[in-house]
Write a protein that holds these residues in place. Structure first.
Motif, PDB file in Angstrom:
ATOM      1  N   GLN A  85     -33.927 -75.053 112.807  1.00  0.00           N
ATOM      2  CA  GLN A  85     -33.484 -76.244 112.078  1.00  0.00           C
ATOM      3  C   GLN A  85     -32.950 -75.856 110.692  1.00  0.00           C
ATOM      4  O   GLN A  85     -31.971 -76.420 110.214  1.00  0.00           O
ATOM      5  CB  GLN A  85     -34.637 -77.239 111.951  1.00  0.00           C
ATOM      6  CG  GLN A  85     -34.235 -78.558 111.341  1.00  0.00           C
ATOM      7  CD  GLN A  85     -35.395 -79.532 111.272  1.00  0.00           C
ATOM      8  OE1 GLN A  85     -36.548 -79.155 111.460  1.00  0.00           O
ATOM      9  NE2 GLN A  85     -35.084 -80.779 111.005  1.00  0.00           N
ATOM     10  N   THR A  86     -33.568 -74.872 110.053  1.00  0.00           N
ATOM     11  CA  THR A  86     -33.109 -74.408 108.741  1.00  0.00           C
ATOM     12  C   THR A  86     -31.713 -73.806 108.851  1.00  0.00           C
ATOM     13  O   THR A  86     -30.831 -74.103 108.037  1.00  0.00           O
ATOM     14  CB  THR A  86     -34.085 -73.364 108.167  1.00  0.00           C
ATOM     15  OG1 THR A  86     -35.378 -73.950 108.072  1.00  0.00           O
ATOM     16  CG2 THR A  86     -33.645 -72.869 106.803  1.00  0.00           C
ATOM     17  N   LYS A  89     -29.235 -76.606 109.358  1.00  0.00           N
ATOM     18  CA  LYS A  89     -28.958 -77.302 108.100  1.00  0.00           C
ATOM     19  C   LYS A  89     -28.011 -76.482 107.224  1.00  0.00           C
ATOM     20  O   LYS A  89     -27.125 -77.023 106.574  1.00  0.00           O
ATOM     21  CB  LYS A  89     -30.256 -77.567 107.329  1.00  0.00           C
ATOM     22  CG  LYS A  89     -31.097 -78.695 107.869  1.00  0.00           C
ATOM     23  CD  LYS A  89     -32.335 -78.834 106.990  1.00  0.00           C
ATOM     24  CE  LYS A  89     -33.212 -79.986 107.409  1.00  0.00           C
ATOM     25  NZ  LYS A  89     -34.408 -80.100 106.555  1.00  0.00           N
ATOM     26  N   ARG A  92     -24.497 -76.847 108.426  1.00  0.00           N
ATOM     27  CA  ARG A  92     -23.932 -78.179 108.143  1.00  0.00           C
ATOM     28  C   ARG A  92     -23.714 -78.422 106.654  1.00  0.00           C
ATOM     29  O   ARG A  92     -23.201 -79.469 106.271  1.00  0.00           O
ATOM     30  CB  ARG A  92     -24.848 -79.262 108.711  1.00  0.00           C
ATOM     31  CG  ARG A  92     -24.840 -79.340 110.224  1.00  0.00           C
ATOM     32  CD  ARG A  92     -25.513 -80.612 110.729  1.00  0.00           C
ATOM     33  NE  ARG A  92     -26.745 -80.934 110.052  1.00  0.00           N
ATOM     34  CZ  ARG A  92     -27.968 -80.651 110.479  1.00  0.00           C
ATOM     35  NH1 ARG A  92     -28.123 -80.022 111.613  1.00  0.00           N
ATOM     36  NH2 ARG A  92     -29.030 -81.005 109.793  1.00  0.00           N
ATOM     37  N   HIS A  94     -26.201 -78.506 104.230  1.00  0.00           N
ATOM     38  CA  HIS A  94     -27.302 -79.312 103.696  1.00  0.00           C
ATOM     39  C   HIS A  94     -27.597 -78.973 102.226  1.00  0.00           C
ATOM     40  O   HIS A  94     -27.867 -79.844 101.432  1.00  0.00           O
ATOM     41  CB  HIS A  94     -28.553 -79.104 104.559  1.00  0.00           C
ATOM     42  CG  HIS A  94     -29.765 -79.835 104.077  1.00  0.00           C
ATOM     43  ND1 HIS A  94     -29.942 -81.170 104.292  1.00  0.00           N
ATOM     44  CD2 HIS A  94     -30.851 -79.404 103.378  1.00  0.00           C
ATOM     45  CE1 HIS A  94     -31.096 -81.543 103.748  1.00  0.00           C
ATOM     46  NE2 HIS A  94     -31.665 -80.479 103.196  1.00  0.00           N
ATOM     47  N   TRP A  95     -27.541 -77.682 101.870  1.00  0.00           N
ATOM     48  CA  TRP A  95     -27.800 -77.256 100.504  1.00  0.00           C
ATOM     49  C   TRP A  95     -26.479 -77.095  99.760  1.00  0.00           C
ATOM     50  O   TRP A  95     -25.505 -76.571 100.305  1.00  0.00           O
ATOM     51  CB  TRP A  95     -28.553 -75.920 100.475  1.00  0.00           C
ATOM     52  CG  TRP A  95     -29.972 -76.036 100.926  1.00  0.00           C
ATOM     53  CD1 TRP A  95     -31.037 -76.412 100.179  1.00  0.00           C
ATOM     54  CD2 TRP A  95     -30.477 -75.782 102.240  1.00  0.00           C
ATOM     55  NE1 TRP A  95     -32.182 -76.407 100.940  1.00  0.00           N
ATOM     56  CE2 TRP A  95     -31.858 -76.020 102.216  1.00  0.00           C
ATOM     57  CE3 TRP A  95     -29.897 -75.386 103.440  1.00  0.00           C
ATOM     58  CZ2 TRP A  95     -32.667 -75.876 103.332  1.00  0.00           C
ATOM     59  CZ3 TRP A  95     -30.695 -75.242 104.550  1.00  0.00           C
ATOM     60  CH2 TRP A  95     -32.066 -75.482 104.497  1.00  0.00           C
TER      61      TRP A  95
END
Length: 190
Positions: A85-86, A89, A92, A94-95
């Motif tokens: 999942q990390t 992310k 995508r 995410h950070w």
């Protein structure tokens, strides 16, 4: 140690023996027979070296440079204990990317030291998400991305790297990677 005594030979018996062998003639020919020795079995030296190397690698605690990387042209890696999942992310976006490094025009050695310096500075500044632009290799020999694979190997050996993956198309696509670093709290615990 016990001494052995020479047997005492009766002189009459010695004379009888000499008389009985007086007409004996030694055999002609070589005194020794030469026996052909069988050739030793060949030693499979390469197989033995391969087995030793495989054993050494299996006992080593070093991570192979491509361990954890997905197959294909896309660079992607997540350290043991970092969930899928990390990595998803990170792919995508995410950070938010907090800093970037462009390696265009650098040699392999220049790039290696620049990446190390960049990562050290980023850790000191408490950054979590970075972009490293390695280029697509369009101007390199054989039009291959020389720094792409090298960068993957360098990043995997750094303890502060949790994960990295190819950047989104808008962020450089196949010519860049996004790197997720450990946070300060996580690093202090580990």
């Amino acid at each position: 140690m016990k001494k052995t005594r020479k047997p005492v030979i009766d002189p009459d018996e010695a004379e009888i023996f000499r008389a009985s062998v007086s007409d004996v003639v030694p055999l002609s020919g070589p005194a020794r027979i030469k026996h052909e020795r069988p050739l030793p079995q060949p030693v499979p030296a390469q197989r033995l070296r391969d087995e030793r190397e495989a054993l050494k690698e299996s006992l080593s605690n070093q991570v192979a440079w491509d361990a954890g990387m997905e197959t294909g042209e896309e660079l992607s890696y997540a350290r043991n204990g970092v969930g899928a999942q990390t990595l998803s992310k990170l792919r995508r976006g995410h950070w938010a990317m907090q800093d970037e490094l462009d390696l265009h025009g650098l040699t392999v050695e220049q790039a290696r030291s620049t990446v190390a310096e960049f990562l050290n500075q980023s850790v000191r500044n408490g950054l979590r998400c970075l972009r490293i632009i390695h280029g697509k290799g369009l101007r390199s020999k054989n039009r291959e991305p020389v720094l792409k694979r090298k960068l993957g190997a360098w990043l995997i050996h750094r303890d502060e790297i949790l994960a990295f993956c190819q950047a989104r198309e808008a962020d450089g696509g196949g010519g860049a990677v996004v790197v997720l670093l450990q946070g300060r709290r996580q690093k202090a615990e580990g």
